[in-house]
Motif scaffolding. Sequence first.
Motif, PDB file in Angstrom:
ATOM      1  N   TYR A  17       0.844  -1.200   0.000  1.00  0.00           N
ATOM      2  CA  TYR A  17       0.000   0.000   0.000  1.00  0.00           C
ATOM      3  C   TYR A  17       0.878   1.247   0.000  1.00  0.00           C
ATOM      4  CZ  TYR A  17      -3.386  -3.430   1.863  1.00  0.00           C
ATOM      5  OH  TYR A  17      -4.161  -4.534   2.077  1.00  0.00           O
ATOM      6  N   HIS A  18       1.899   1.253   0.827  1.00  0.00           N
ATOM      7  CA  HIS A  18       2.807   2.396   0.926  1.00  0.00           C
ATOM      8  C   HIS A  18       3.475   2.698  -0.422  1.00  0.00           C
ATOM      9  CE1 HIS A  18       5.976   5.001   2.532  1.00  0.00           C
ATOM     10  NE2 HIS A  18       6.860   4.210   1.940  1.00  0.00           N
ATOM     11  N   TRP A  19       3.976   1.648  -1.072  1.00  0.00           N
ATOM     12  CA  TRP A  19       4.680   1.839  -2.339  1.00  0.00           C
ATOM     13  C   TRP A  19       3.763   2.266  -3.478  1.00  0.00           C
ATOM     14  CZ3 TRP A  19       7.121  -3.601  -1.645  1.00  0.00           C
ATOM     15  CH2 TRP A  19       8.235  -3.521  -0.803  1.00  0.00           C
ATOM     16  N   ASN A  20       2.548   1.773  -3.487  1.00  0.00           N
ATOM     17  CA  ASN A  20       1.706   1.882  -4.683  1.00  0.00           C
ATOM     18  C   ASN A  20       0.509   2.800  -4.571  1.00  0.00           C
ATOM     19  OD1 ASN A  20       3.000  -0.182  -6.501  1.00  0.00           O
ATOM     20  ND2 ASN A  20       2.642  -1.430  -4.684  1.00  0.00           N
ATOM     21  N   ILE A  21       0.270   3.416  -3.407  1.00  0.00           N
ATOM     22  CA  ILE A  21      -0.913   4.249  -3.216  1.00  0.00           C
ATOM     23  C   ILE A  21      -0.966   5.377  -4.247  1.00  0.00           C
ATOM     24  CG2 ILE A  21       0.189   5.750  -1.490  1.00  0.00           C
ATOM     25  CD1 ILE A  21      -3.396   4.514  -1.315  1.00  0.00           C
ATOM     26  N   LYS A  74       1.110   7.352   6.717  1.00  0.00           N
ATOM     27  CA  LYS A  74       0.444   6.473   7.689  1.00  0.00           C
ATOM     28  C   LYS A  74       0.801   5.012   7.439  1.00  0.00           C
ATOM     29  CE  LYS A  74      -1.555   7.810  10.592  1.00  0.00           C
ATOM     30  NZ  LYS A  74      -0.959   8.314  11.847  1.00  0.00           N
ATOM     31  N   PHE A  75       0.874   4.607   6.180  1.00  0.00           N
ATOM     32  CA  PHE A  75       1.235   3.221   5.877  1.00  0.00           C
ATOM     33  C   PHE A  75       2.665   2.924   6.308  1.00  0.00           C
ATOM     34  CE2 PHE A  75      -2.010   3.309   2.168  1.00  0.00           C
ATOM     35  CZ  PHE A  75      -3.059   3.143   3.058  1.00  0.00           C
ATOM     36  N   GLU A  76       3.560   3.902   6.145  1.00  0.00           N
ATOM     37  CA  GLU A  76       4.940   3.710   6.593  1.00  0.00           C
ATOM     38  C   GLU A  76       4.998   3.567   8.118  1.00  0.00           C
ATOM     39  OE1 GLU A  76       9.415   5.571   6.008  1.00  0.00           O
ATOM     40  OE2 GLU A  76       7.680   6.755   5.377  1.00  0.00           O
ATOM     41  N   GLU A  77       4.253   4.390   8.824  1.00  0.00           N
ATOM     42  CA  GLU A  77       4.192   4.261  10.290  1.00  0.00           C
ATOM     43  C   GLU A  77       3.713   2.864  10.679  1.00  0.00           C
ATOM     44  OE1 GLU A  77       1.589   7.303  11.816  1.00  0.00           O
ATOM     45  OE2 GLU A  77       2.910   8.917  11.159  1.00  0.00           O
TER      46      GLU A  77
END
Length: 158
Positions: A38-42, A53-56
Motif C-alpha cells: 500500500y505504501h509503495w503503490n498508493i 500512515k502506511f509507513e508508520e
Amino acid sequence: MNIKNQIGLDNEKAKQLAGKLNELLANYSIFYQNTRGYHWNIKGEKFFELHVKFEELYNDLILKIDEVAERILTLGYTPKHNYADYRSISKIKESVEVKDGIKAIENILESFKTIIIFQRELLTLSSDADDEGTNALMSDYIREQEKLVWMYSAFLNK
C-alpha cells in the motif's frame, strides 16, 4: 508429572503457545507485506497522508514481528521464517489491491480484526499457562491496535 521449561512454564503449554505464536507471526508477516505494498503503490488525492500512515504502520508491524519471533524463541521453539509457511497458515491473505487508499484502509481494518481476535485467543492460552510474558505482549498489542482501529475507521467516516 509436570515438566517445566527453562522459564518455568509447562512444556506442553509452551509448545501450544509457540505454535499459536507462529500463526500470529505468519499473520503479522503477510499484514506487513500488504502494508508495504500500500505504501509503495498508493495513488490519488490522499497520497501524501496515506503514504506516511502506511509507513508508520509497517514500521510498527516489523517491530511486532521481531518481538513475536523472539517470544517463540524464549519459549524454547523456532519461529517460522519463510513466506511459503506464512501463506499456508495465515488467515490474512496477500492483497492484490494496493493502489486504492479506501480499499487499503478497509483491508487494514479487516487485518486488525483478524489479529485482535487471534491475540485474544492467545491471551486465554497464555493466562492458562501462567505465561505473563506472552500475556503482557498480547495485552499491549490489543490496546494499541484497538486505538488504531478507531483512527482508521474515523478516516473512513465509520
